[in-house]
Design a protein around this motif. Structure first.
Motif, short mmCIF file in Angstrom:
data_model
loop_
_atom_site.label_atom_id
_atom_site.label_comp_id
_atom_site.label_asym_id
_atom_site.label_seq_id
_atom_site.Cartn_x
_atom_site.Cartn_y
_atom_site.Cartn_z
N SER A 20 -10.10 -0.17 -4.31
CA SER A 20 -10.08 -1.63 -4.18
C SER A 20 -9.08 -2.09 -3.10
O SER A 20 -9.11 -3.24 -2.68
CB SER A 20 -9.69 -2.26 -5.51
OG SER A 20 -8.38 -1.83 -5.85
N LEU A 21 -8.20 -1.17 -2.69
CA LEU A 21 -7.20 -1.56 -1.70
C LEU A 21 -7.80 -1.69 -0.30
O LEU A 21 -7.34 -2.51 0.51
CB LEU A 21 -6.07 -0.51 -1.69
CG LEU A 21 -4.80 -0.83 -0.87
CD1 LEU A 21 -4.13 -2.09 -1.39
CD2 LEU A 21 -3.82 0.35 -0.92
N TRP A 22 -8.84 -0.89 -0.01
CA TRP A 22 -9.32 -0.82 1.37
C TRP A 22 -9.84 -2.14 1.93
O TRP A 22 -9.52 -2.50 3.07
CB TRP A 22 -10.35 0.31 1.53
CG TRP A 22 -9.72 1.65 1.28
CD1 TRP A 22 -9.96 2.51 0.24
CD2 TRP A 22 -8.67 2.27 2.06
NE1 TRP A 22 -9.15 3.63 0.32
CE2 TRP A 22 -8.35 3.50 1.43
CE3 TRP A 22 -7.97 1.91 3.20
CZ2 TRP A 22 -7.38 4.37 1.92
CZ3 TRP A 22 -7.00 2.77 3.70
CH2 TRP A 22 -6.72 3.98 3.06
N PRO A 23 -10.60 -2.92 1.17
CA PRO A 23 -11.02 -4.21 1.73
C PRO A 23 -9.84 -5.13 2.05
O PRO A 23 -9.90 -5.93 2.99
CB PRO A 23 -11.90 -4.82 0.61
CG PRO A 23 -12.35 -3.63 -0.18
CD PRO A 23 -11.22 -2.64 -0.13
N ARG A 24 -8.75 -4.99 1.30
CA ARG A 24 -7.56 -5.82 1.58
C ARG A 24 -6.82 -5.28 2.81
O ARG A 24 -6.28 -6.06 3.60
CB ARG A 24 -6.64 -5.87 0.36
CG ARG A 24 -7.29 -6.63 -0.83
CD ARG A 24 -6.34 -6.74 -2.01
NE ARG A 24 -5.09 -7.36 -1.59
CZ ARG A 24 -3.88 -6.95 -1.99
NH1 ARG A 24 -3.75 -5.93 -2.82
NH2 ARG A 24 -2.80 -7.56 -1.56
N ILE A 25 -6.77 -3.96 2.95
CA ILE A 25 -6.14 -3.37 4.14
C ILE A 25 -6.92 -3.78 5.40
O ILE A 25 -6.35 -4.03 6.45
CB ILE A 25 -6.07 -1.83 4.02
CG1 ILE A 25 -5.13 -1.41 2.88
CG2 ILE A 25 -5.66 -1.17 5.34
CD1 ILE A 25 -3.65 -1.59 3.16
N LYS A 26 -8.23 -3.86 5.26
CA LYS A 26 -9.07 -4.27 6.40
C LYS A 26 -8.65 -5.63 6.96
O LYS A 26 -8.75 -5.88 8.16
CB LYS A 26 -10.54 -4.30 5.97
CG LYS A 26 -11.53 -4.60 7.10
CD LYS A 26 -12.97 -4.60 6.59
CE LYS A 26 -13.93 -5.08 7.68
NZ LYS A 26 -15.31 -5.26 7.16
N GLN A 27 -8.22 -6.52 6.10
CA GLN A 27 -7.81 -7.87 6.53
C GLN A 27 -6.39 -7.92 7.09
O GLN A 27 -6.00 -8.93 7.70
CB GLN A 27 -7.87 -8.85 5.33
CG GLN A 27 -9.21 -8.94 4.63
CD GLN A 27 -10.33 -9.40 5.55
OE1 GLN A 27 -10.10 -10.18 6.47
NE2 GLN A 27 -11.53 -8.89 5.32
N ALA A 28 -5.58 -6.89 6.85
CA ALA A 28 -4.16 -6.94 7.20
C ALA A 28 -3.95 -6.58 8.67
O ALA A 28 -4.44 -5.55 9.13
CB ALA A 28 -3.36 -6.00 6.30
N PRO A 29 -3.21 -7.40 9.41
CA PRO A 29 -2.89 -7.01 10.78
C PRO A 29 -1.90 -5.85 10.80
O PRO A 29 -1.30 -5.53 9.78
CB PRO A 29 -2.25 -8.27 11.36
CG PRO A 29 -1.71 -9.01 10.19
CD PRO A 29 -2.59 -8.67 9.03
N SER A 30 -1.79 -5.22 11.97
CA SER A 30 -0.84 -4.12 12.20
C SER A 30 -1.32 -2.82 11.57
O SER A 30 -2.35 -2.77 10.92
CB SER A 30 0.54 -4.47 11.67
OG SER A 30 1.48 -3.53 12.13
N ALA A 31 -0.57 -1.77 11.84
CA ALA A 31 -0.97 -0.41 11.45
C ALA A 31 -0.46 -0.09 10.05
O ALA A 31 0.74 0.12 9.85
CB ALA A 31 -0.42 0.60 12.45
N ALA A 32 -1.38 -0.03 9.09
CA ALA A 32 -0.99 0.22 7.70
C ALA A 32 -0.35 1.60 7.55
O ALA A 32 0.49 1.81 6.67
CB ALA A 32 -2.20 0.10 6.78
N LEU A 33 -0.75 2.55 8.40
CA LEU A 33 -0.16 3.89 8.34
C LEU A 33 1.18 3.97 9.06
O LEU A 33 1.87 4.98 8.98
CB LEU A 33 -1.12 4.91 8.99
CG LEU A 33 -2.40 5.24 8.23
CD1 LEU A 33 -3.35 6.05 9.13
CD2 LEU A 33 -2.09 6.02 6.96
N GLY A 34 1.53 2.90 9.78
CA GLY A 34 2.66 2.98 10.71
C GLY A 34 2.16 3.56 12.02
O GLY A 34 1.19 4.33 12.06
#
Lengths: 397, 397
Positions: free
Chosen positions: A65-79
């Motif tokens: 369920s996290l992935w659709p929210r990560i899709k909306q987030a700017p910047s690099a989620a992995l760093g």
């Protein structure tokens, strides 16, 4: 290279982030989750720099369920990282990949990251290590060759275009207060983002009135004459200027604020806008000020282009499909179709042709003055912005 | 003053524009259109400065369908001014109003505009000219007294709060690249907008980590110690700084960029952010850069607070209702109610008490360090932002 039947995958993000770089990550992850030919799905923390330290996340452990929210987030989620491979690094990377039995690698980034991927692909071949490595394009600078445009550009261009419309509204409400405004955009060598300031321009009165891009030498007297003439004609002057502008001798404006070089030996600069403000004030006696949105143009979550986001997702997916087909040492490209209406499919290009090559603004996108875009540029870039820009109502006078 | 049975109305806009100043104009126009006690509805072009030149629009000539679109447009649709009345001006204004038989006047602006309205009200009394004049509050600075807050602040605060969340995402993706970031906000004397950078802050890690407001003296050594300590603890430092920060001797940082004074003898400055960047680099050896959104924080059409827009509309309507009741020489205020949930009604306050008085950040909104807000400030300001801020998802590590 033959297509492996099954292997582990690692994904990394690199360079300056964009508002949609995570859409590419999520496109790749969701494509990987959907096939049984991929085993573990790893993420590098802070790109290749983290991989060298074995800072690796198991992305299958993340809640779906996290992935659709990560899709909306700017910047690099992995760093991300800005790390230039040292001579001994490629071999060390292959050693780590081998230890984790990683056979597929996707690296999301710009020119420098494409170079990194290319060198790792060569190292894998040299070590006889079966590895499919694909570069996923990402840059607000839009300066990668062979792709119609770069994911990340559309959202940054949308930000700059809307900012130019919006912030000019204050100037025109009292044009004699600060008749000249500079909007400083990112862009070290390529003027694509500065040019985007003109995507809301419909006529001569609309902002901007002058664009200054890195590709064109700054000729001071011509610039001042232009500003004076526009001021006389319409009462205010909006100038979009790249962070790096060079004079005819190749010296950067505002280079007194030069702060050194980054890991890739790119000069770090500050001060173009302040330089222009002072110039206009001193030489023309016109009050000027500047807006410098800085990282906001990369990251603004309220200006994401839906087209850009979907294309970023698409190139991430295409990366997984490519490695599963056994493709390697290539970058995913966006291939444009204008019939029946604008849309993109994906292609591949050899990294050898990409790495460290920059695509600059071509002549047909600049008018004779070289300080304004053509309608050909608007036709090229407007579809990348997603929903129409917001043009504001005016009273009838 | 007795309530007139019927009269002509004039509306003006003044000072730096906001994203919702037109909502107040439209609130007033729509209230005026809805009553038969108002004859002509005039608009001053460029406020009192235009009125003195009889630059007047007949707002009844505008198509009715235009007003909902004007309500959405940032900046002053009528044009604004920054004009300080000369001694002979009030008499001349009354003469012009008399000629147009204008008996009601609404002036939308900040402290200086309230002063203008107050002087015109006095001139009308002295000339025995029956005139109801009401000031409508407007300022992103939120520095007007007696009103819970100022229309225009909520949208600018929303912009700064979201920008702080968004642009920090780039810093944290590679914290060692530019570990220190300065976000320069507007605010010459009052720190309300700088403080708004902390409206998305939920814990110590969240940005910003330091706020520098005009009300608090800048103590360089303490600031540097703070930055160093935060950098050691969390690896990056986000600083929100007002455009004007003064040292213990009252001197402005970055005043070398001082460019003169405006019509109200306010000093014009530039350079706080650049000063701090250089300071952090020189003294701590930390790479820093800055975002300076400039006019965007006033004008961003993608960050308008729905609450702010509706309240701006409400005070415009309340202005018409007040003049129809015969009120004059007053400013409309917002009166806050927190039960059953946040909402505002309007009140009135004598202009004599308002003009040229600035409301600064009170002590209870700053913690002991004086460089961070309290939860009391967040409780005060968050409802003004409308929809919740966008907080971004993170991978679980």
């Amino acid at each position: 290279m033959s297509a492996l039947t099954r292997g582990n995958l690692i994904i990394g993000q690199s360079g300056g982030a964009t508002a949609v770089i995570n859409a590419s990550l999520v496109g790749a992850v969701e494509a990987a989750l959907a096939t049984n030919r991929i085993g573990a799905i790893y993420g590098m923390q802070h790109g290749i720099e983290g991989l060298l330290k074995e800072e690796i996340l198991d992305l299958r452990q993340q809640p779906a369920s996290l992935w659709p929210r990560i899709k909306q987030a700017p910047s690099a989620a992995l760093g991300a990282c800005r790390y230039k491979l040292q001579d001994s690094d490629p071999e060390r990377v292959i050693e780590i990949l081998r230890r984790y039995d990683i056979r597929y690698m996707l690296y999301i980034g710009g020119n420098d990251s494409a170079d990194t991927s290319h060198r790792l692909a060569a190292a894998a071949r040299q070590s006889d290590y079966e590895l499919c490595i694909i570069s996923i394009p990402k840059t607000i600078d839009n300066d990668l060759p062979f792709t119609d445009h770069c994911p990340g550009y559309g959202s940054a261009a949308r930000f700059i275009a809307q900012a130019t419309i919006d912030s000019t509204m204050n100037t025109v409400s009292i044009p004699w207060h600060y008749p000249v405004k500079i909007i400083e955009t990112m862009g070290r060598d390529a003027g694509w983002l500065t040019a985007a300031s003109a995507l809301g321009k419909r006529d001569e009165q609309d902002p901007p009135h002058v664009i200054l891009i890195p590709e064109q030498p700054f000729i001071q007297d011509r610039f001042l004459a232009q500003v004076e003439q526009i001021h006389r004609r319409i009462g205010h002057v909006i100038i979009a200027a790249a962070e790096t502008i060079r004079d005819e001798q190749g010296r950067s404006l505002g280079a007194s604020g030069q702060v050194g070089v980054d890991a890739f030996q790119h000069p770090l600069l500050s001060g173009t806008a302040q330089y222009l403000v002072d110039l206009v004030k001193t030489r023309l006696g016109l009050r000027a000020r500047f807006d410098k949105p800085g990282d906001l143009q990369r990251m603004s979550s309220t200006n994401i282009s839906s087209v850009d986001q979907e294309e970023a997702y698409l190139v991430g997916q295409a990366g997984v499909q490519a490695v599963l087909r056994g493709e390697s040492d290539k970058m995913v490209t966006l291939v444009r179709h204008d019939e029946p209406r604008y849309h993109c499919t994906t292609g591949l290009v050899d990294l050898e042709q990409i790495a460290n090559v920059q695509r600059l603004m071509p002549d047909q996108y600049l008018d004779e003055s070289k300080t304004m875009v053509t309608t050909a540029f608007q036709d090229y870039a407007l579809p990348l912005l997603g929903a129409p820009l917001i043009h504001h109502a005016h009273l009838e006078k």
